[in-house]
Design an enzyme around this catalytic site. Structure first.
Site, PDB file in Angstrom:
ATOM      1  N   LYS A 148     -79.313   2.925 -21.416  1.00 29.64           N
ATOM      2  CA  LYS A 148     -77.933   2.415 -21.533  1.00 29.64           C
ATOM      3  C   LYS A 148     -77.335   2.246 -20.138  1.00 29.64           C
ATOM      4  CE  LYS A 148     -74.162   4.943 -23.006  1.00 29.64           C
ATOM      5  NZ  LYS A 148     -72.943   4.613 -22.247  1.00 29.64           N
ATOM      6  N   ASP A 152     -73.411  -1.335 -22.188  1.00 26.63           N
ATOM      7  CA  ASP A 152     -72.210  -0.735 -22.797  1.00 26.63           C
ATOM      8  C   ASP A 152     -70.991  -1.016 -21.931  1.00 26.63           C
ATOM      9  OD1 ASP A 152     -70.601   0.814 -24.425  1.00 26.63           O
ATOM     10  OD2 ASP A 152     -71.237   2.712 -23.534  1.00 26.63           O
ATOM     11  N   LYS A 190     -68.152  -2.524 -23.202  1.00 25.30           N
ATOM     12  CA  LYS A 190     -66.942  -2.419 -24.056  1.00 25.30           C
ATOM     13  C   LYS A 190     -65.936  -3.549 -23.785  1.00 25.30           C
ATOM     14  CE  LYS A 190     -67.200   2.612 -24.656  1.00 25.30           C
ATOM     15  NZ  LYS A 190     -68.347   2.982 -23.805  1.00 25.30           N
ATOM     16  N   ASP A 214     -60.876  -8.447 -24.718  1.00 24.18           N
ATOM     17  CA  ASP A 214     -60.119  -9.530 -24.083  1.00 24.18           C
ATOM     18  C   ASP A 214     -59.832 -10.602 -25.138  1.00 24.18           C
ATOM     19  OD1 ASP A 214     -59.058 -11.276 -22.036  1.00 24.18           O
ATOM     20  OD2 ASP A 214     -60.271 -10.149 -20.595  1.00 24.18           O
ATOM     21  N   THR A 242     -63.747   8.157 -28.648  1.00 21.05           N
ATOM     22  CA  THR A 242     -63.739   9.552 -29.128  1.00 21.05           C
ATOM     23  C   THR A 242     -62.927  10.458 -28.212  1.00 21.05           C
ATOM     24  OG1 THR A 242     -65.892   9.748 -28.097  1.00 21.05           O
ATOM     25  CG2 THR A 242     -65.858   9.591 -30.490  1.00 21.05           C
ATOM     26  N   ARG A 250     -77.147  14.045 -20.907  1.00 19.40           N
ATOM     27  CA  ARG A 250     -77.350  15.254 -20.103  1.00 19.40           C
ATOM     28  C   ARG A 250     -78.375  16.255 -20.644  1.00 19.40           C
ATOM     29  NH1 ARG A 250     -71.079  15.852 -19.563  1.00 19.40           N
ATOM     30  NH2 ARG A 250     -71.379  14.734 -21.519  1.00 19.40           N
TER      31      ARG A 250
END
Ligand code: C5P
Length: 233
Positions: A32, A59, A61, A64, A118, A210
């Protein structure tokens, strides 16, 4: 293969850092690229991933007006991207324009809607954004809007995935971050789920960062997650 369902984020600021991570984990097939790396390194990182025959989740996002979102999606197709994100709150016209813009492309990316970040809590949703719905209901409504507008799937918390799977049918792609093996730290992710539980709940892909990239031995952590997932079938 079960390992194809794990997407590892290149959450680093520079091209050099990204290449070092790619070299450290040659087993990973799906990466990603988010805003930090893309703004820092530009599309060069996508060319490198293509050269190494990796799958790409871009990614960025997008959020517009329809014409701009459609153009951005079209531009992304030049890099052989597999998954691409845009905000459901850009609205029906922008979602439809994005889907239409890439419908004719040969190897088009699948479009994923961001339903609700989130990082937002119910208080912020109600008092700052003035949205009079509970979080899970709002996320569900945004996923339905995305599906109706021709979007291929959504990014969601593993805690929402079972409900979304039920409402949005089997061919709607669900991609979950917030995944933590039982043996790793949750870090700043608040509502986590194990990889096995998230897949069982209906996720197609998991974004796991991670627990792999910050592990003392990233290859060992990757292999352990793959072994655990193989038991889900
Ligand atoms: O390291 P960790 O497994 O928490 O990484 C999760 C990745 O998924 C990060 O790149 C993070 O930005 C992303 N993400 C997230 N929650 C979302 C959407 C994306 O953690 N709702």
């Amino acid at each position: 293969m079960v390992s194809d369902r794990i997407i590892v984020p290149l959450d680093v600021p520079t091209l050099e850092d990204a290449i070092a991570l790619l070299d450290k984990l040659p087993q990973v097939s799906f990466w990603k690229v988010g805003l930090e790396l893309f703004v820092g390194a530009g599309p060069e990182i996508l060319k490198i991933l293509n050269e190494r025959q990796k799958r790409i989740f871009l990614d960025l996002k997008f959020h517009d007006i329809p014409n701009t979102v459609a153009g951005a999606c079209r531009s992304a197709t030049a890099y052989n991207v597999d998954l691409l994100t845009l905000h459901a709150t850009a609205g029906r016209a922008a979602l439809q324009a994005a889907a239409e813009a890439i419908a004719q492309e040969g190897s088009r990316p699948k479009l994923l809607a961001i339903t609700l970040l989130t990082s937002l809590n119910s208080r912020e949703l109600a008092f700052d954004l003035k949205i009079p719905l509970e979080l899970p209901e709002y996320a569900l409504q945004m996923a339905i809007l995305a599906k109706e507008s021709g979007i291929d799937g959504a990014v969601c918390s593993p805690h929402e995935v079972a409900q979304l799977r039920q409402v949005c049918s089997d061919n709607f792609l669900l991609v979950c971050p917030g995944v933590r093996p039982s043996w790793s730290d949750a870090g700043d992710q608040r509502r986590v789920m194990t990889p096995q539980a998230a897949i069982k709940a209906g996720a197609n892909y998991l974004v796991i960062g991670r627990p792999i990239t910050a592990a003392a031995n990233p290859v060992e952590a990757w292999e352990r997650i793959c072994e655990e997932l193989a038991t889900v079938g």
